[in-house]
Design an enzyme around this catalytic site. Structure first.
Site, mmCIF file in Angstrom:
data_model
loop_
_atom_site.group_PDB
_atom_site.id
_atom_site.type_symbol
_atom_site.label_atom_id
_atom_site.label_comp_id
_atom_site.label_asym_id
_atom_site.label_seq_id
_atom_site.Cartn_x
_atom_site.Cartn_y
_atom_site.Cartn_z
ATOM 1 N NE ARG A 179 -6.627 10.778 -6.530
ATOM 2 C CZ ARG A 179 -6.737 10.380 -7.794
ATOM 3 N NH1 ARG A 179 -7.419 11.096 -8.664
ATOM 4 N NH2 ARG A 179 -6.150 9.285 -8.190
ATOM 5 C CB CYS A 223 -8.867 7.616 -4.692
ATOM 6 S SG CYS A 223 -10.247 7.102 -5.743
#
Length: 129
Positions: free
Chosen positions: A105, A107
């Site tokens: 991920r 972010c």
């Protein structure tokens, strides 16, 4: 030769521009960023980062399901939040959807998102059907 397939479902917000909810190429699925629009009304859900993240994840799940994927087959997500101070609250909701092996991920905090929402999430997954 593998061809490109456009994925579309009424269970996620319709595209609000010249893009598709997702594109499948072979066994790989690339979703467009999902924002916290309620699919039927196309209105932003009421509330703050928690409510908006919940709707974003529900929208993402609907697109994944339509393609034959799931949170278990997500390889990578990219998450955009308007305020990094919301990261903990965002993460609490996000974590509910990735209870097994979490995907890779990124972010990032961004200055502005479509319709001035607080969060947007896109994913890359593999399709199992």
């Amino acid at each position: 030769m593998t061809s490109k397939t456009i994925i579309s479902t009424e269970n996620a917000p319709a595209a609000i521009g010249p893009y598709s909810q997702a594109t499948q190429f072979g066994d790989l699925l690339f979703t467009s960023g999902q924002i916290p629009l309620e699919p039927k009304s196309m209105e932003i859900v009421a509330g703050g980062i928690t409510e908006q993240t919940e709707q974003v994840m529900q929208n993402l799940l609907a697109v994944l399901k339509e393609a034959g994927a799931s949170t278990d087959t997500v390889i990578k997500t990219t998450c955009f939040i308007k305020n990094m101070n919301d990261f903990v609250a965002f993460n609490e909701v996000y974590a509910k959807y990735f209870t097994g092996q979490a995907p890779s991920r990124s972010c990032v905090e961004v200055a502005r998102l479509p319709k001035d929402v607080l969060v947007e999430v896109e994913a890359i997954a593999y399709v199992t059907k």
